[in-house]
Scaffold this active site. Structure first.
Site, PDB file in Angstrom:
ATOM      1  N   CYS A   8      71.658  17.310  28.725  1.00  0.00           N
ATOM      2  CA  CYS A   8      70.941  17.876  27.936  1.00  0.00           C
ATOM      3  C   CYS A   8      70.844  17.159  26.556  1.00  0.00           C
ATOM      4  CB  CYS A   8      71.539  19.202  27.471  1.00  0.00           C
ATOM      5  SG  CYS A   8      73.484  19.171  26.881  1.00  0.00           S
ATOM      6  N   ASN A  11      75.078  17.250  24.764  1.00  0.00           N
ATOM      7  CA  ASN A  11      76.079  17.459  25.781  1.00  0.00           C
ATOM      8  C   ASN A  11      77.097  17.961  24.928  1.00  0.00           C
ATOM      9  OD1 ASN A  11      78.592  15.039  27.298  1.00  0.00           O
ATOM     10  ND2 ASN A  11      77.537  16.823  28.068  1.00  0.00           N
ATOM     11  N   CYS A  13      76.308  21.872  24.245  1.00  0.00           N
ATOM     12  CA  CYS A  13      76.133  23.114  24.830  1.00  0.00           C
ATOM     13  C   CYS A  13      75.643  23.409  26.360  1.00  0.00           C
ATOM     14  CB  CYS A  13      74.738  23.764  23.923  1.00  0.00           C
ATOM     15  SG  CYS A  13      75.224  23.678  22.231  1.00  0.00           S
ATOM     16  N   ARG A  14      74.536  23.169  26.793  1.00  0.00           N
ATOM     17  CA  ARG A  14      74.076  23.273  27.990  1.00  0.00           C
ATOM     18  C   ARG A  14      74.899  22.625  29.022  1.00  0.00           C
ATOM     19  NH1 ARG A  14      67.902  22.161  26.601  1.00  0.00           N
ATOM     20  NH2 ARG A  14      69.184  20.832  25.176  1.00  0.00           N
ATOM     21  N   SER A  15      74.650  21.032  29.031  1.00  0.00           N
ATOM     22  CA  SER A  15      75.333  20.240  30.143  1.00  0.00           C
ATOM     23  C   SER A  15      76.717  20.601  30.337  1.00  0.00           C
ATOM     24  CB  SER A  15      74.995  18.950  30.214  1.00  0.00           C
ATOM     25  OG  SER A  15      75.191  18.322  28.911  1.00  0.00           O
ATOM     26  N   ASP A 124      67.407  25.209  24.807  1.00  0.00           N
ATOM     27  CA  ASP A 124      68.414  24.804  23.814  1.00  0.00           C
ATOM     28  C   ASP A 124      68.935  26.008  22.887  1.00  0.00           C
ATOM     29  OD1 ASP A 124      69.701  23.482  21.737  1.00  0.00           O
ATOM     30  OD2 ASP A 124      68.312  22.144  21.309  1.00  0.00           O
TER      31      ASP A 124
END
Ligand code: 4NP
Length: 155
Positions: A8, A11, A13-15, A124
């Protein structure tokens, strides 16, 4: 596909949510030996940081511990070390394609498309509220379960 890198922007939050989920589900199923999993950001601003506290909290509510993870930036060697590199949104994928060296052997694609055949992004959540972090968790959970099924089917 035996190794997968989730990517993401930051690195944090999402990934890392996807990485933590995949590590958790592989371990729970006794399948940790089947896949190598990591995550990284296209940007390097958060290098060395743990995941965002809101991402850690969302995962903790669902029994997944993200706290040991640390952010890093995508590096050129990732494109030969991972079989599959998936971006969480289209900008991530565009950035990955631009960062890829000519010697890249990795398949690069959109996470939900590679996992589920759904051409949607994982949005995001950084400027959003806790519900956005729960939504990220749910999307990553679906993607990760599909990746594990694919890997298991090929093993
Ligand atoms: P991520 O979220 O890409 O899911 O880790 C973000 C984290 C940090 C920033 C943006 C998005 N930031 O602008 O610092």
């Amino acid at each position: 596909m035996r190794s997968i890198l989730f990517v993401c922007l930051g690195n944090i939050c999402r990934s890392p949510t996807a990485e933590g989920l995949m590590l958790n589900h592989l371990a729970a199923a006794g399948l940790s030996h089947l896949a190598q999993v990591d995550s990284a950001g296209t940007g390097g601003w958060h290098t060395g940081d743990p995941p965002d506290p809101r991402a850690i909290a969302a995962a903790r509510r669902r029994g997944v511990d993200l706290s040991p993870l640390r952010a890093r930036q995508v590096r050129k060697t990732d494109f030969s070390e991972f079989d599959l590199i998936v971006g969480m949104d289209r900008q991530n994928v565009a950035d990955l394609r631009r960062m890829a060296p000519a010697s890249s052997t990795a398949r690069v694609g959109l996470c939900l498309e590679e996992a589920l055949g759904i051409a949607n992004e994982v949005p995001d959540p950084y400027y959003e509220d806790d519900r956005a972090f729960d939504a990220v968790f749910d999307l990553c959970d679906r993607a990760v379960r599909a990746f594990i099924e694919k890997i298991h089917a090929k093993s």
